[in-house]
Design a protein around this motif. Structure first.
Motif, PDB file in Angstrom:
ATOM      1  N   SER A  91      43.482  32.064  38.863  1.00 52.15           N
ATOM      2  CA  SER A  91      44.194  33.366  38.904  1.00 52.15           C
ATOM      3  C   SER A  91      43.480  34.394  39.784  1.00 52.15           C
ATOM      4  O   SER A  91      43.565  35.591  39.526  1.00 52.15           O
ATOM      5  CB  SER A  91      44.360  33.950  37.501  1.00 52.15           C
ATOM      6  OG  SER A  91      43.918  33.114  36.502  1.00 52.15           O
ATOM      7  N   ASP A  93      44.092  35.613  42.664  1.00 51.40           N
ATOM      8  CA  ASP A  93      44.945  36.610  43.317  1.00 51.40           C
ATOM      9  C   ASP A  93      45.244  37.775  42.379  1.00 51.40           C
ATOM     10  O   ASP A  93      45.167  38.932  42.772  1.00 51.40           O
ATOM     11  CB  ASP A  93      46.252  35.974  43.817  1.00 51.40           C
ATOM     12  CG  ASP A  93      46.000  35.109  45.052  1.00 51.40           C
ATOM     13  OD1 ASP A  93      44.919  35.283  45.659  1.00 51.40           O
ATOM     14  OD2 ASP A  93      46.854  34.274  45.375  1.00 51.40           O
ATOM     15  N   ARG A  94      45.578  37.449  41.148  1.00 51.64           N
ATOM     16  CA  ARG A  94      45.877  38.492  40.164  1.00 51.64           C
ATOM     17  C   ARG A  94      44.615  39.329  39.871  1.00 51.64           C
ATOM     18  O   ARG A  94      44.678  40.551  39.792  1.00 51.64           O
ATOM     19  CB  ARG A  94      46.418  37.847  38.881  1.00 51.64           C
ATOM     20  CG  ARG A  94      46.633  38.799  37.727  1.00 51.64           C
ATOM     21  CD  ARG A  94      47.687  39.862  38.027  1.00 51.64           C
ATOM     22  NE  ARG A  94      47.802  40.847  36.940  1.00 51.64           N
ATOM     23  CZ  ARG A  94      48.249  42.076  37.106  1.00 51.64           C
ATOM     24  NH1 ARG A  94      48.625  42.502  38.311  1.00 51.64           N
ATOM     25  NH2 ARG A  94      48.338  42.902  36.090  1.00 51.64           N
ATOM     26  N   LYS A  96      42.050  39.884  41.787  1.00 53.52           N
ATOM     27  CA  LYS A  96      41.771  40.744  42.945  1.00 53.52           C
ATOM     28  C   LYS A  96      42.724  41.935  42.960  1.00 53.52           C
ATOM     29  O   LYS A  96      42.331  43.057  43.262  1.00 53.52           O
ATOM     30  CB  LYS A  96      41.944  39.942  44.251  1.00 53.52           C
ATOM     31  CG  LYS A  96      40.707  39.145  44.629  1.00 53.52           C
ATOM     32  CD  LYS A  96      41.028  37.970  45.543  1.00 53.52           C
ATOM     33  CE  LYS A  96      41.572  38.370  46.884  1.00 53.52           C
ATOM     34  NZ  LYS A  96      41.815  37.171  47.733  1.00 53.52           N
ATOM     35  N   GLU A  97      43.971  41.677  42.628  1.00 54.55           N
ATOM     36  CA  GLU A  97      44.973  42.738  42.642  1.00 54.55           C
ATOM     37  C   GLU A  97      44.622  43.829  41.618  1.00 54.55           C
ATOM     38  O   GLU A  97      44.733  45.025  41.894  1.00 54.55           O
ATOM     39  CB  GLU A  97      46.336  42.115  42.321  1.00 54.55           C
ATOM     40  CG  GLU A  97      47.505  43.036  42.536  1.00 54.55           C
ATOM     41  CD  GLU A  97      48.779  42.482  41.900  1.00 54.55           C
ATOM     42  OE1 GLU A  97      48.812  41.293  41.530  1.00 54.55           O
ATOM     43  OE2 GLU A  97      49.728  43.264  41.753  1.00 54.55           O
ATOM     44  N   LYS A 100      41.766  45.835  42.943  1.00 51.10           N
ATOM     45  CA  LYS A 100      42.225  46.707  44.037  1.00 51.10           C
ATOM     46  C   LYS A 100      42.928  47.952  43.476  1.00 51.10           C
ATOM     47  O   LYS A 100      42.656  49.068  43.887  1.00 51.10           O
ATOM     48  CB  LYS A 100      43.171  45.913  44.948  1.00 51.10           C
ATOM     49  CG  LYS A 100      43.700  46.715  46.122  1.00 51.10           C
ATOM     50  CD  LYS A 100      44.583  45.876  47.025  1.00 51.10           C
ATOM     51  CE  LYS A 100      45.088  46.725  48.176  1.00 51.10           C
ATOM     52  NZ  LYS A 100      45.878  45.974  49.134  1.00 51.10           N
ATOM     53  N   GLU A 229      39.607  43.497  50.528  1.00 54.36           N
ATOM     54  CA  GLU A 229      40.185  42.302  49.910  1.00 54.36           C
ATOM     55  C   GLU A 229      39.771  42.086  48.452  1.00 54.36           C
ATOM     56  O   GLU A 229      40.598  41.811  47.615  1.00 54.36           O
ATOM     57  CB  GLU A 229      39.833  41.064  50.745  1.00 54.36           C
ATOM     58  CG  GLU A 229      40.556  41.060  52.085  1.00 54.36           C
ATOM     59  CD  GLU A 229      40.028  40.002  53.036  1.00 54.36           C
ATOM     60  OE1 GLU A 229      39.619  38.937  52.560  1.00 54.36           O
ATOM     61  OE2 GLU A 229      40.011  40.273  54.255  1.00 54.36           O
ATOM     62  N   TRP A 230      38.466  42.201  48.167  1.00 50.01           N
ATOM     63  CA  TRP A 230      37.993  41.789  46.846  1.00 50.01           C
ATOM     64  C   TRP A 230      37.617  42.930  45.907  1.00 50.01           C
ATOM     65  O   TRP A 230      37.610  42.742  44.703  1.00 50.01           O
ATOM     66  CB  TRP A 230      36.819  40.805  46.992  1.00 50.01           C
ATOM     67  CG  TRP A 230      37.291  39.436  47.355  1.00 50.01           C
ATOM     68  CD1 TRP A 230      37.781  39.034  48.558  1.00 50.01           C
ATOM     69  CD2 TRP A 230      37.377  38.304  46.494  1.00 50.01           C
ATOM     70  NE1 TRP A 230      38.155  37.722  48.508  1.00 50.01           N
ATOM     71  CE2 TRP A 230      37.905  37.236  47.244  1.00 50.01           C
ATOM     72  CE3 TRP A 230      37.055  38.075  45.163  1.00 50.01           C
ATOM     73  CZ2 TRP A 230      38.126  35.977  46.713  1.00 50.01           C
ATOM     74  CZ3 TRP A 230      37.254  36.809  44.628  1.00 50.01           C
ATOM     75  CH2 TRP A 230      37.798  35.769  45.395  1.00 50.01           C
TER      76      TRP A 230
END
Ligand SMILES: [Zn+2]
Length: 865
Positions: A91, A93-94, A96-97, A100, A229-230
């Motif tokens: 997971s 991507d989630r 990181k989102e 962010k 990004e991270w």
């Protein structure tokens, strides 16, 4: 029984099948892979091998995933490993989102932020080997990857569940260079000799301090990864220079503290430092020290730039980098104050000497990293929310108090540099806006298109610290605040040092106009993602030549391209007028026939330079030739050399690196018009590494013979440009009628280490062509000159720049400014048929002092007239 047995066999078969992929049964240890332990005596794993091992782990475990985030200066892929539970890795991507969103604050209520903090995982960066000669941290990353994947203790399991570790080796080129150098010398008398070149192609050790200027691919790539990004929550940067005989430095840091760091961040930082110290102490690891040597004043370290992005950063300094060669230490070798093992609150358990192996340093790093990860796992939710809270508080604070921000007018003296600055701010994830209508601020009118940089933004503290004037806290004035003893001592002398520089105000260093806002702006503006300052094109209707006024640094690129294309380039030696416009001395004139108009148009746009078509002017000119440039490169890895090389390459000067042997051999006029000596002490230029300390090819300096050859080179018409400390070599060895006044000042009367001073330039001097009359220059114990009467028949030296006769400090702090007032800072000394140019202050300090780059460009251009 038989049936039962067979069922049991089937059952265990199933268990093997469903065992998590992170089972240690399948995962190869570093020892299993390399044939020795990470950190074993006499072994260094290089970058290529480390990545191979990571790839092997990625094949056998679903708890690790590798990512490439760009290429290094020498073209190696920059790779990091994300390590966590299988579920978290799936997971990413989630996660990181979430990070962010919390980081960028806008559009999130406190309630939503709290929910996200509950849902997210802590993203924790841990690196090793940024400073490649500090080898233990990089070796520890290899072991740490394995331990995090395979250790099934409750502590590490919890880390896998709550934390995504980003494990990185951020200097691939350096890691390979150092391992190769060590391997070559292993078993010889030079086993622990220093690397004779920089472990980053251009900037070596400054690869840490380049983190807001982003001058090289490594810092650019890392910046992009972290701040676009991270958005990690903790950034842990390992080093290995704890002062002997302490074995590891951890936060809390020394004073002074940068006043723009968020108070909440500083408390977290202290907590993390204490967690590391506690982890080490619990394992009986001695020699842990805090509040010692290292401070947080300069904002250019990678950790500081993270801090200003509300990423709680920490760094540690483990002891001794002797490559992988162990060393034994006796108490008799300890500095006096450590010999009786006196303890303090921040040095609770002194080391008593003995063997120190690379593996010892690796073990210290491992405990330290695991302590940070453990803290992150335990405080995950608070940590995530803190990121949002800091950004939100910063936005709210600077809605209510000044500075409200900065205004950058479209009209800039050097548009190319202004564009560069804006694009750097955008790269640093700062919000940059453009006014959509004309407006007034503090009583001054500005047109639409003006750039607005509000401090009220999540990372507004970074903008503030880069743009404001630094007011250094003279720590003598606040003894209660920093000495932490019952009766603090009010010191008179000496002044208190910082670990790095005291003043850096970026618009001043770069010569970019930026006006601080003393009131809140309420105007229509739009956010921009790339600077679009008005680009110049060709103007005027003359029929003879293009005139290129020399205000932009990029003019040097244009001239180098004209020369490369074989075009005629004239340099105006006086001011002149054409079609009602006045051109200053130093204007470049290119006959129309020599360069196609379309190409000139493209060049003007690309480089943000002003080009005018003029009729034949009545002006004295010199014809420029392609100068032959020799840049001295010692075998003593000199960062000033690397920065100079980078600046000249960026401005497209063809150049040759000159080594000791070539200078010792002589006949330099046959090959060079100008020789540049980067800042380095005269003794080390002449003598270099002592015999027996290095492989023979890297021993010695230019020697007395080399000094004689440089002298002959200048007498025969060559130009010697000496930077910083190298000025003393020319003054002493050529017996120039110049005195470096710093030599006679006492430390109790004079202290000036890294600040911005006001200098006045004489625009009629060739070396000052293109410079403003007055500008900020970077002073760091820089030679300062008194011109003595020249002996009979010789031309007198000419001052090109002097420090202001009035207020001299523009940003930072110094003691004894009266010693510098009106003193020469740059001098041109005629010598035989040639000349020596002494550039006292740092004309190209860390790629930041763009307003003074032209001094060196001019020394080069004028060497081949
Ligand atoms: Zn370091």
């Amino acid at each position: 029984m038989k049936k039962y047995l067979s069922l049991s066999i089937i059952f265990s078969f199933i268990i093997i099948l469903v065992l998590p992929a992170s089972s240690s049964n399948k995962i190869l240890s570093p020892e299993g892979f390399f044939g020795f332990k990470a950190g074993a005596d006499f072994h260094l794993i290089n970058y290529e091998q480390a990545v191979k091992y990571w790839r092997e782990l990625e094949k056998t475990s679903s708890g690790i995933r590798l990512f490439e985030y760009g290429k290094s200066s020498e073209g190696r892929p920059m790779i990091f490993a994300a390590v966590s539970s299988e579920e978290n890795i799936a997971s990413l991507d989630r996660l990181k989102e979430i990070s962010k969103k919390l980081s960028l604050v806008r559009g999130l209520t406190e309630e939503e932020a709290k929910k996200l903090a509950q849902e997210g995982k802590a993203i924790v960066w841990v690196d090793g080997g940024l400073h490649a000669t500090e080898v233990a941290p990089a070796q520890h990353i290899i072991q740490l990857t394995y331990d995090l994947l395979t250790d099934d203790s409750p502590k590490i399991k919890k880390i896998r569940d709550e934390v995504v570790a980003m494990l990185a080796l951020p200097n691939p080129d350096g890691m390979d260079m150092v391992a190769e150098w060590y391997e070559k010398n292993l078993g010889t008398p030079y086993e622990t000799s220093p690397l004779p070149w920089l472990y980053q192609k251009y900037i070596g050790h400054d690869n840490n301090r380049d983190s807001y200027m982003l001058s090289v691919p490594e810092t650019q790539n890392l910046n992009q990864l972290l701040h676009h990004e991270w958005y990690p929550h903790i950034f842990y940067n390992h080093h290995q220079e704890s002062p002997f005989p302490t074995l590891i430095f951890v936060p809390p840091d020394s004073e002074p503290t940068n006043p723009n760091l968020h108070p909440l961040l500083l408390r977290w930082q202290n907590l993390i430092g204490s967690a590391i110290a506690l982890g080490l102490e619990a394992e009986g690891k001695q020699g842990v020290i805090s509040r010692y040597l290292f401070d947080t004043w300069y904002p250019g370290y990678v950790t500081q730039v993270c801090d200003f992005h509300n990423i709680i950063s920490t760094f540690s300094e483990t002891f001794l980098f002797n490559y992988a060669t162990p060393q034994f230490f006796r108490v008799e070798e300890f500095p006096e104050e450590f010999k009786d093992f006196t303890t303090s609150l921040f040095f609770t358990n002194p080391w008593k000497g003995g063997w120190w192996h690379l593996r010892d340093a690796v073990e210290y790093c491992l405990t330290a990293s695991k302590s940070v990860l453990d803290l992150a796992a335990k405080h995950r939710e608070d940590l995530l929310y803190a990121k949002y809270a800091m950004g939100k508080e910063t936005m709210e604070r600077y809605e209510k108090e000044p500075p409200y921000g900065w205004i950058m007018p479209q009209e800039q003296r050097d548009a190319g540099v202004a564009v560069d600055l804006i694009n750097k701010l955008i790269a640093l994830d700062l919000e940059v806006y453009e006014a959509e209508t004309p407006f007034k601020a503090d009583g001054i009118g500005y047109p639409a298109g003006t750039y607005i940089l509000p401090t009220s933004q999540p990372f507004g503290r970074l903008l503030k610290t880069l743009f404001e004037i630094q007011v250094y806290p003279d720590l003598r004035v606040y003894p209660m605040l920093w000495q932490s003893i019952v009766e603090p001592i009010k010191l008179k002398i000496p002044p208190l040092q910082t670990y790095d520089v005291l003043g850096w105000t970026l618009p001043l260093q770069m010569g970019v106009k930026a006006v601080m806002m003393n009131s809140l702006l309420d105007i229509k503006m739009k956010r921009i993602w790339k600077a679009s300052l008005k680009q110049d094109s060709i103007s005027g209707h003359g029929n003879y030549a293009y005139a290129v006024p020399y205000e932009a640094n990029n003019c040097a690129i244009a001239v180098n391209r004209f020369l490369k294309a074989g075009a005629e380039v004239l340099w105006a030696r006086q001011s002149f007028s054409s079609e009602g416009k006045t051109f200053l001395p130093g204007t470049f004139i290119v006959p129309l026939s020599g360069f196609p108009e379309q190409k000139m148009e493209e060049l003007a746009r690309e480089l943000f330079i002003d080009v005018k078509k003029i009729n034949r002017p009545s002006v004295r000119t010199s014809k420029l030739k392609q100068p032959r440039v020799g840049l001295y490169q010692p075998w003593m890895a000199n960062m000033d050399e690397g920065w100079t090389r980078l600046m000249l390459e960026n401005h497209e000067f063809p150049l040759t690196s000159l080594h000791n042997a070539e200078i010792r051999a002589g006949l330099l006029n046959d090959r060079y018009d100008v020789v540049i000596l980067p800042s380095q002490s005269p003794d080390s230029i002449i003598n270099g590494h002592p015999k027996g300390t290095m492989p023979p090819e890297y021993v010695g300096g230019i020697s007395e013979a080399g000094v004689m050859n440089l002298k002959k080179f200048v007498e025969n018409g060559g130009t010697l440009a000496a930077l910083g400390s190298a000025c003393d070599l020319a003054i002493e060895q050529f017996q120039l009628p110049i005195k470096n006044i710093l030599r006679s000042l006492k430390p109790e009367d004079f202290f000036a280490s890294g600040l911005l001073l006001n200098a006045i330039f004489d625009p009629d001097r060739t070396i000052a062509y293109g410079l403003p009359h007055e500008a900020a220059v970077f002073f760091a114990e820089s030679p300062t000159f008194q011109i003595l009467p020249a002996s009979d028949g010789k031309d007198a030296p000419l001052a090109v720049a002097r420090y202001s006769a009035k207020e001299i400090v523009l940003s930072g702090w110094m003691l004894g400014e009266s010693y510098l007032q009106n003193k020469a800072a740059v001098v041109e000394v005629p010598f035989g048929k040639g000349r020596v140019i002494l550039l006292g202050f740092r004309v190209q300090h860390r790629g930041q002092t763009k307003v003074t780059f032209k001094l060196l460009f001019n020394a080069i251009f004028s060497s081949a007239l």
